[in-house]
Design a protein around this motif. Structure first.
Motif, PDB file in Angstrom:
ATOM      1  N   LEU A   7       8.126  -9.789  -2.856  1.00  0.00           N
ATOM      2  CA  LEU A   7       6.729  -9.550  -3.235  1.00  0.00           C
ATOM      3  C   LEU A   7       5.760 -10.183  -2.235  1.00  0.00           C
ATOM      4  O   LEU A   7       4.752  -9.577  -1.842  1.00  0.00           O
ATOM      5  CB  LEU A   7       6.474 -10.102  -4.638  1.00  0.00           C
ATOM      6  CG  LEU A   7       7.142  -9.343  -5.784  1.00  0.00           C
ATOM      7  CD1 LEU A   7       7.151 -10.176  -7.057  1.00  0.00           C
ATOM      8  CD2 LEU A   7       6.421  -8.021  -6.034  1.00  0.00           C
ATOM      9  N   SER A   8       6.052 -11.413  -1.829  1.00  0.00           N
ATOM     10  CA  SER A   8       5.127 -12.133  -0.938  1.00  0.00           C
ATOM     11  C   SER A   8       5.070 -11.519   0.457  1.00  0.00           C
ATOM     12  O   SER A   8       4.124 -11.786   1.214  1.00  0.00           O
ATOM     13  CB  SER A   8       5.528 -13.609  -0.843  1.00  0.00           C
ATOM     14  OG  SER A   8       6.807 -13.755  -0.248  1.00  0.00           O
ATOM     15  N   LYS A  18      11.732  -3.519 -10.785  1.00  0.00           N
ATOM     16  CA  LYS A  18      11.499  -2.931 -12.091  1.00  0.00           C
ATOM     17  C   LYS A  18      10.056  -3.119 -12.554  1.00  0.00           C
ATOM     18  O   LYS A  18       9.354  -4.023 -12.114  1.00  0.00           O
ATOM     19  CB  LYS A  18      12.443  -3.559 -13.125  1.00  0.00           C
ATOM     20  CG  LYS A  18      13.926  -3.367 -12.832  1.00  0.00           C
ATOM     21  CD  LYS A  18      14.323  -1.910 -12.942  1.00  0.00           C
ATOM     22  CE  LYS A  18      15.842  -1.760 -12.784  1.00  0.00           C
ATOM     23  NZ  LYS A  18      16.257  -0.354 -12.871  1.00  0.00           N
ATOM     24  N   ARG A  19       9.660  -2.265 -13.491  1.00  0.00           N
ATOM     25  CA  ARG A  19       8.311  -2.296 -14.052  1.00  0.00           C
ATOM     26  C   ARG A  19       7.998  -3.653 -14.674  1.00  0.00           C
ATOM     27  O   ARG A  19       6.873  -4.164 -14.547  1.00  0.00           O
ATOM     28  CB  ARG A  19       8.188  -1.186 -15.105  1.00  0.00           C
ATOM     29  CG  ARG A  19       6.868  -1.180 -15.872  1.00  0.00           C
ATOM     30  CD  ARG A  19       6.930  -0.200 -17.034  1.00  0.00           C
ATOM     31  NE  ARG A  19       5.727  -0.244 -17.848  1.00  0.00           N
ATOM     32  CZ  ARG A  19       4.673   0.528 -17.666  1.00  0.00           C
ATOM     33  NH1 ARG A  19       4.680   1.421 -16.705  1.00  0.00           N
ATOM     34  NH2 ARG A  19       3.621   0.431 -18.454  1.00  0.00           N
ATOM     35  N   LEU A  43      -2.896  -3.824 -13.099  1.00  0.00           N
ATOM     36  CA  LEU A  43      -1.512  -3.747 -13.537  1.00  0.00           C
ATOM     37  C   LEU A  43      -0.871  -2.449 -13.064  1.00  0.00           C
ATOM     38  O   LEU A  43       0.286  -2.446 -12.598  1.00  0.00           O
ATOM     39  CB  LEU A  43      -1.432  -3.855 -15.067  1.00  0.00           C
ATOM     40  CG  LEU A  43      -0.033  -3.746 -15.680  1.00  0.00           C
ATOM     41  CD1 LEU A  43       0.923  -4.761 -15.071  1.00  0.00           C
ATOM     42  CD2 LEU A  43      -0.110  -3.908 -17.195  1.00  0.00           C
ATOM     43  N   ASP A  44      -1.585  -1.349 -13.148  1.00  0.00           N
ATOM     44  CA  ASP A  44      -1.044  -0.068 -12.694  1.00  0.00           C
ATOM     45  C   ASP A  44      -0.709  -0.111 -11.205  1.00  0.00           C
ATOM     46  O   ASP A  44       0.319   0.432 -10.769  1.00  0.00           O
ATOM     47  CB  ASP A  44      -2.033   1.063 -12.977  1.00  0.00           C
ATOM     48  CG  ASP A  44      -2.124   1.407 -14.455  1.00  0.00           C
ATOM     49  OD1 ASP A  44      -1.211   1.022 -15.212  1.00  0.00           O
ATOM     50  OD2 ASP A  44      -3.113   2.056 -14.847  1.00  0.00           O
ATOM     51  N   GLU A  45      -1.571  -0.750 -10.419  1.00  0.00           N
ATOM     52  CA  GLU A  45      -1.314  -0.860  -8.982  1.00  0.00           C
ATOM     53  C   GLU A  45      -0.080  -1.708  -8.720  1.00  0.00           C
ATOM     54  O   GLU A  45       0.735  -1.394  -7.840  1.00  0.00           O
ATOM     55  CB  GLU A  45      -2.536  -1.445  -8.281  1.00  0.00           C
ATOM     56  CG  GLU A  45      -3.710  -0.480  -8.202  1.00  0.00           C
ATOM     57  CD  GLU A  45      -4.995  -1.135  -7.731  1.00  0.00           C
ATOM     58  OE1 GLU A  45      -5.858  -0.413  -7.204  1.00  0.00           O
ATOM     59  OE2 GLU A  45      -5.151  -2.377  -7.905  1.00  0.00           O
ATOM     60  N   LEU A  46       0.082  -2.795  -9.475  1.00  0.00           N
ATOM     61  CA  LEU A  46       1.255  -3.654  -9.287  1.00  0.00           C
ATOM     62  C   LEU A  46       2.542  -2.925  -9.686  1.00  0.00           C
ATOM     63  O   LEU A  46       3.586  -3.101  -9.053  1.00  0.00           O
ATOM     64  CB  LEU A  46       1.108  -4.945 -10.089  1.00  0.00           C
ATOM     65  CG  LEU A  46       0.125  -5.971  -9.534  1.00  0.00           C
ATOM     66  CD1 LEU A  46       0.065  -7.201 -10.434  1.00  0.00           C
ATOM     67  CD2 LEU A  46       0.497  -6.388  -8.111  1.00  0.00           C
ATOM     68  N   CYS A  66       5.548  -2.448  -7.089  1.00  0.00           N
ATOM     69  CA  CYS A  66       6.897  -2.921  -7.397  1.00  0.00           C
ATOM     70  C   CYS A  66       7.916  -1.788  -7.323  1.00  0.00           C
ATOM     71  O   CYS A  66       9.032  -1.960  -6.812  1.00  0.00           O
ATOM     72  CB  CYS A  66       6.926  -3.576  -8.774  1.00  0.00           C
ATOM     73  SG  CYS A  66       6.194  -5.243  -8.806  1.00  0.00           S
ATOM     74  N   GLN A  67       7.533  -0.633  -7.817  1.00  0.00           N
ATOM     75  CA  GLN A  67       8.452   0.518  -7.768  1.00  0.00           C
ATOM     76  C   GLN A  67       8.749   0.918  -6.331  1.00  0.00           C
ATOM     77  O   GLN A  67       9.888   1.269  -5.988  1.00  0.00           O
ATOM     78  CB  GLN A  67       7.857   1.683  -8.557  1.00  0.00           C
ATOM     79  CG  GLN A  67       7.870   1.455 -10.067  1.00  0.00           C
ATOM     80  CD  GLN A  67       7.186   2.560 -10.842  1.00  0.00           C
ATOM     81  OE1 GLN A  67       6.373   3.322 -10.298  1.00  0.00           O
ATOM     82  NE2 GLN A  67       7.504   2.672 -12.130  1.00  0.00           N
TER      83      GLN A  67
END
Length: 352
Positions: A57-58, A24-25, A11-14, A18-19
């Motif tokens: 994202l993809s 957004k988070r 989750l931290d990596e994602l 994303c940032q």
């Protein structure tokens, strides 16, 4: 930004990814839940993520669900899967369902950690094919996610409860990827599988046993022992030539001192080694160890030349251990009618 494997991301990596993309988070949290908790297999299934964000994202995250090549179902409910990876290699994993406990059914998945295996244990079908490569974190986690996806089509409430790293490969030779997979499978916004419900089985990679005790003392440890004397174990488990029994037993003692958890010692029984003198040697070897012995009648595998012991041989072997005050059990046979031994389905499919 280089393409990153989505299923292997924490989750931290994602959040960080994303940032960097200007998202957004909360998008990272949604993404993680869709992948790790809901086990979706396509971007289009992520319904609360807009099309523009999915395209963004993809472009930076590759998403390769495993291809189900074959599924076999046993009369006892065991399911064995052959999955094809993105590069064409294949791996196996097994789902075993057990009767309801006090609170819920137990659904255990036996995971692979490598394509093939370099150890070459004498009774194992996987070793007959040699070593190809390590699995990535996403490929390890993907076995749980894809089995969950398929089973939920029949049972929407299905939830994996236990994980054993006892499939194809030696988990401690792919240490970093396995530990990260454990963290992902345990995550409260993922599969939420308890650390104490996960077990790593190793042939005896001594330095990694000690490292595991320090890095994650919650995870269970099983030792593929199979023989109580070095000359015999050298033949059955070639890793013993590098880490003989004396050093392995020292590592197990250190593991229990650090974790305060007992070790499971697995002993594969054949018609040849299920003898009283072998049982007595095992008693001497394990004296003073905080452990439990699990007797495993070998699965018949073409190419190994090993035969299963009789029920009477197994009972006599277990009785020697019990008389010495040792905790012992005999593994329940599951999936023998679908070639459930590691590597058998893959060998069969590749030989067609």
């Amino acid at each position: 930004m280089e393409s990153i494997e989505l299923r292997g991301c924490s989750l931290d990596e994602l959040i960080e990814i994303c940032q960097e993309m200007g998202l957004k988070r909360f998008r990272a949290i949604q993404l993680f839940q869709w992948v790790q908790q809901k086990a979706v297999r396509s971007w289009d299934e992520m319904r609360n993520i807009g099309e523009v964000d999915r395209q963004t994202l993809s472009s930076h995250l590759h998403f390769h669900p495993l291809e189900r090549v074959r599924e076999q179902r046993s009369k006892d409910g065991t399911r064995k899967y052959l999955f094809r990876l993105h590069d064409g290699e294949t791996i196996e994993c097994v789902l075993m369902d057990y009767a309801r406990t006090m609170t819920r059914d137990r659904h255990t998945i036996c995971l692979s950690t490598q394509v093939g295996c370099a150890v070459g244990c004498a009774f194992c079908a996987t070793g007959l094919e040699g070593f190809r490569r390590n699995l990535s974190t996403g490929e390890i986690v993907g076995q749980v996610l894809d089995i969950t996806h398929y089973v939920r089509q029949e049972d929407p409430d299905f939830q994996v409860t236990n994980i054993v790293f006892m499939g194809m490969g030696e988990p401690l030779l792919n240490y970093e990827q396995v530990l990260k997979a454990i963290q992902l499978l345990n995550h409260e916004q993922g599969q939420t599988i308890g650390m104490r419900r996960m077990t790593i089985s190793t042939c005896g990679v001594v330095p990694k046993i000690i490292q595991l005790a320090k890095d994650n003392p919650q995870v269970g440890l099983a030792i593929s022992l199979h023989a109580a004397q070095d000359n015999a174990r050298n033949q059955l488990v070639p890793m013993n030539r590098r880490y003989p029994l004396a050093s392995l037993m020292e590592a197990c003692e250190e593991y229990t001192q650090i974790t305060h958890r007992r070790v499971t010692f697995e002993v594969a029984l054949t018609s040849e080694n299920a003898r009283q003198e072998e049982a007595e040697a095992l008693v001497r070897l394990l004296k003073g160890q905080l452990g439990h012995v699990n007797l495993i009648p070998v699965n018949p595998v073409v190419g190994t030349g090993m035969e299963r012991p009789t029920s009477e041989q197994i009972k006599r072997f277990a009785q020697v251990l019990e008389d010495a005050g040792m905790a012992v059990s005999s593994r329940e046979e599951r999936g023998t009618d679908i070639d459930a031994a590691c590597g058998q389905l893959r060998r069969q499919w590749e030989g067609e």
